[in-house]
Design an enzyme around this catalytic site. Structure first.
Site, PDB file in Angstrom:
ATOM      1  N   GLY B 127       0.835  -1.208   0.000  1.00  0.00           N
ATOM      2  CA  GLY B 127       0.000   0.000   0.000  1.00  0.00           C
ATOM      3  C   GLY B 127       0.863   1.248   0.000  1.00  0.00           C
ATOM      4  O   GLY B 127       1.044   1.906   1.024  1.00  0.00           O
ATOM      5  N   GLU B 244      14.006  -3.477  -4.371  1.00  0.00           N
ATOM      6  CA  GLU B 244      13.118  -3.824  -5.474  1.00  0.00           C
ATOM      7  C   GLU B 244      13.869  -3.756  -6.799  1.00  0.00           C
ATOM      8  O   GLU B 244      13.665  -4.561  -7.684  1.00  0.00           O
ATOM      9  CB  GLU B 244      11.921  -2.867  -5.489  1.00  0.00           C
ATOM     10  CG  GLU B 244      10.793  -3.308  -6.413  1.00  0.00           C
ATOM     11  CD  GLU B 244       9.621  -2.347  -6.422  1.00  0.00           C
ATOM     12  OE1 GLU B 244       9.711  -1.275  -5.791  1.00  0.00           O
ATOM     13  OE2 GLU B 244       8.626  -2.671  -7.078  1.00  0.00           O
TER      14      GLU B 244
END
Lengths: 380, 383
Positions: B127, B244
């Site tokens: 989120g 990431e």
């Protein structure tokens, strides 16, 4: 697996860089050198010999240093960084490589010793490594009468041919017996020199019943060796192109940081900095493939080397077009001028590419092999 | 400079290759290799097989299931997995929140969440993005207000990938609206079954349900579910997004997809133009893979190498380029995108248009490719 230079390799790089800087401290020095005969700096050539750089690829018994492909690649990269016009690729890597690959022990000892010492300049004639005719020799034909060999035909371009003392000529053997390699004293052929687009020297060489000495065993078909030396030369040329591109990326970023327009430096404009970022991406990707191809040579498998030459050739060709064009565009008008290194670098990249094998050539060869494998293996 | 893997690394690669091709179900691997969608159960099954063998979260700290591998070993693990068609462990768990909790979480949070996160007993959702906070993430507005020991959360998140499967969601929320925007952000872990959490699907151009909006209306979150300190959220987010980028260039999977295409569209490989496109892509992928190896070999201390931006940028471009080739080779057969399984058109051809459309996302997520260019021009080139 290791993609870094060891201490000795770093020391070699610094030594070569330092030596080249004494002659080509700025682009003006290069301009002056190429404007006068022989188109390169004989004194620098002698100092490269003293440093052992000219004998790097050759064994110690033949007067060389016996270094590996990584070391030769380092030299080529440094030559590229300053757009050095010295005929290292043509004389040492290509012509010297042919002598080392197919010469008799006596020929190697004689020619490679003098080449390493800077006493003799060689040039390879009859084939250009990247023409697709690399292993043939349509332009020059050999004839034999008794033990006496002669050559007829034209070789063009012969890079470095104008100042070569001995030509190492690839020629078609009589009776379609394949490809031979011959030594011809430069006085035995008609050599017409000219400057290429980057102002390095090449020549058109006409053989008219020119006396020739077979390199290695007379009459033997040397196609495979000739092709392998062309592949090695392609990979070393890719190293040289990488040096050019490194300089262009650095010069372009420096320029964007210093050049002012509209009252601000050019790096204020994202349209320009993003294009510089893309140049960096092309450089990094090309570096990876060139390093890989250079290391592949050490494995000694000639098919693997041929594949690596095509892959490095294609990658460097694409990167050279991209970086070479953008370097000029991001500099604007100054990039078009002969007095500035960036645009001349673009010319140099193009000469290397068209001489040694352009993207079209390598893509064509890779395309032919595309169904021979499932995946391309980066690590064996 | 040396090209060969050490004997130890070569043995490691063989060990990985053997495990992935023998221990993970063929059905799951075929699904991946053919580019079909995995079910939630398949993703969970695969990760649990890996986790049972200690191969789901090798980059975590050793006490929480990590392996203390070298960067090269981790790279080989990642590549071999893709090559074998084994689903990569769920990124939200394995690459994102797991390392964050291990680094910034309390002991209680670690014990509560890390084993279940590694085993995919908890499916995490992300989120972060909001309708008005995409690449400019720090301008997010979802608020968390203190109420006793709890936080009360209101706002909206978007682009929540696979949020429909989510058990928990890790969120960036604004806990202090008075300070500089980066300094007012915190990370909260939220149970998605809490009253006031609503997941709404977003239909994408490929027809799939992959991403969602997640709405928070007076959602009460216990105070012990804040990670690190209040106001530390931006630091945590940068840590997470840095991780990431490392695995975001799917080199092995893209190579595999191209190789598969050579088989499925074999009849078209007589065309020299097709062969040239394949050859050019293979060369570009080789360059990418070798660059990944260089980055791996030069990364120090877990810090991502600055050139990892090159990998994300180029890796996603090539992923997209292979999907374009697949679509071109499918040609008119690609129109059967939403035809049923009784369609006479082959599966790969029917999937080619949705896949092409779906992969447009790759140059947007994980720090858009424009953000990567910004990183390269600023951090590497100093522009």
């Amino acid at each position: 697996m290791d993609f870094t230079y060891d201490d000795e390799q770093l020391a070699l790089r610094e030594a070569v860089r330092g030596l080249l800087a004494t002659t080509y401290a700025d682009h003006d020095s290069r301009r002056r050198t190429v404007a006068e005969d022989p188109g390169f700096d004989r004194a620098l050539w002698g100092r490269l010999a003293e440093m052992g750089v000219l004998g790097l690829p050759f064994s110690e018994e033949h007067g060389g240093v016996g270094a590996g492909p990584v070391e030769i690649g380092i030299v080529c990269r440094e030559l590229g960084r300053v757009l050095a016009p010295e005929p290292y690729l043509a004389s040492v890597v290509h012509a010297g490589g042919l002598v080392a690959a197919v010469g008799t022990p006596a020929q190697k000892a004689d020619l490679l010793g003098r080449l390493s010492a800077g006493e003799l300049v060689l040039a390879a004639a009859g084939t250009a490594p990247g023409t697709g005719r690399a292993s043939g020799a349509a332009g020059v034909r050999a004839s034999v009468s008794g033990d006496a060999w002669t050559l007829d035909g034209v070789a063009d371009p012969v890079v470095g041919g104008e100042s070569a003392d001995v030509l190492v000529v690839t020629a078609a053997l009589p009776d379609d017996a394949g490809t031979g390699v011959f030594l011809v004293e430069s006085g035995a052929a008609a050599v017409t020199g000219y400057a290429a687009a980057d102002l390095t020297r090449a020549a058109s060489v006409r053989f008219d019943a020119s006396d020739a000495t077979p390199l290695g065993e007379p009459g033997r078909d040397l196609r495979a060796s000739v092709a392998t030396i062309a592949d090695l030369t392609r990979i070393m040329g890719a190293n040289q192109a990488l040096g050019v591109m490194e300089s262009q990326v650095r010069a372009t970023t420096d320029y964007l940081k210093s050049r002012k327009q509209f009252g601000v430096t050019l790096n204020t404009f994202q349209a320009l900095t993003f294009r510089a970022a893309d140049m960096y991406v092309s450089l990094e990707l090309a570096t990876s493939v060139v390093d890989w191809a250079t290391m592949t040579i050490a494995g000694g498998d000639r098919h693997a080397v041929a594949d690596a030459a095509d892959r490095a050739g294609l990658q460097v060709s694409r990167a050279g077009r991209h970086i070479g064009q953008e370097a000029i565009q991001l500099h604007g008008g100054i990039g078009m001028t002969a007095e500035y290194a960036v645009g001349v670098g673009t010319a140099h990249l193009e000469v290397l590419d068209q001489w040694l094998g352009n993207g079209l050539h390598h893509l064509s060869r890779l395309s032919a092999r595309v169904t021979d494998h499932d995946l391309v293996e980066a690590l064996s | 400079m040396q090209l060969e893997l050490s004997a130890e690394d070569a043995a490691f690669r063989e060990e990985m290759r053997t495990f992935f091709t023998t221990e993970v179900s063929q059905q799951i691997r075929d699904t991946v290799l053919e580019g079909r969608h995995l079910t939630k159960d398949q993703i969970v099954e695969s990760q649990q097989v890996l986790n049972a063998a200690g191969l789901a979260v090798p980059h975590w700290p050793v006490e929480w299931g990590g392996k203390d591998w070298t960067d090269l070993q981790r790279h080989l693990w990642h590549e071999e997995m893709q090559r074998a068609g084994v689903p990569i462990p769920l990124a939200f768990n394995a690459s994102m929140i797991g390392p964050v909790i291990a680094q910034f979480g309390s002991q209680a949070q670690k014990e509560r969440f890390l084993p279940a996160t590694a085993n995919l007993d908890i499916w995490w959702s992300q989120g972060f993005s909001e309708p008005d906070a995409g690449s400019d993430l720090a301008s997010l507005r979802t608020s968390a207000v203190r109420d006793g020991d709890d936080w009360v959360v209101n706002g909206q998140k978007t682009w929540t990938t696979l949020g429909q499967h989510g058990d928990w969601i890790f969120t960036l929320v604004r806990t202090d609206p008075e300070v500089k925007k980066q300094a007012g952000i915190s990370m909260l872990l939220i149970d998605m079954t809490t009253p006031g959490v609503e997941v709404r699907p977003i239909e994408l151009i490929d027809g799939g349900h992959e991403v969602n909006e997640v709405w928070f209306s007076d959602v009460r979150v216990p105070g012990d579910l804040l990670v690190g300190e209040p106001g530390q959220g931006w630091t945590i987010a940068k840590f997470l997004l840095g991780n990431e980028r490392v695995g975001v260039a799917p080199v092995g999977a893209t190579k595999r997809a191209l190789a598969t295409l050579k088989t499925t569209a074999a009849d078209q490989l007589d065309d020299p133009l097709v062969r040239a496109r394949v050859a050019e892509l293979e060369n570009d992928l080789l360059a990418l893979e070798l660059t990944a190896l260089r980055v791996v070999a030069h990364s120090a201390g877990g810090e991502p190498h600055p050139a990892s931006s090159v990998l994300k940028l180029r890796g996603t471009e090539l992923q997209q380029a292979v999907s374009e080739l697949a679509l071109d080779l499918a040609g008119p057969a690609s129109l059967a995108a939403r035809a049923g399984d009784d369609s006479p058109q082959e599966g790969w051809a029917r999937r080619s248009a949705p896949t092409y459309l779906n992969l447009r996302k790759a140059s947007i997520y994980g720090g858009s490719n424009e953000v990567q260019r910004q990183i390269i021009s600023r951090t590497i080139l100093g522009l």
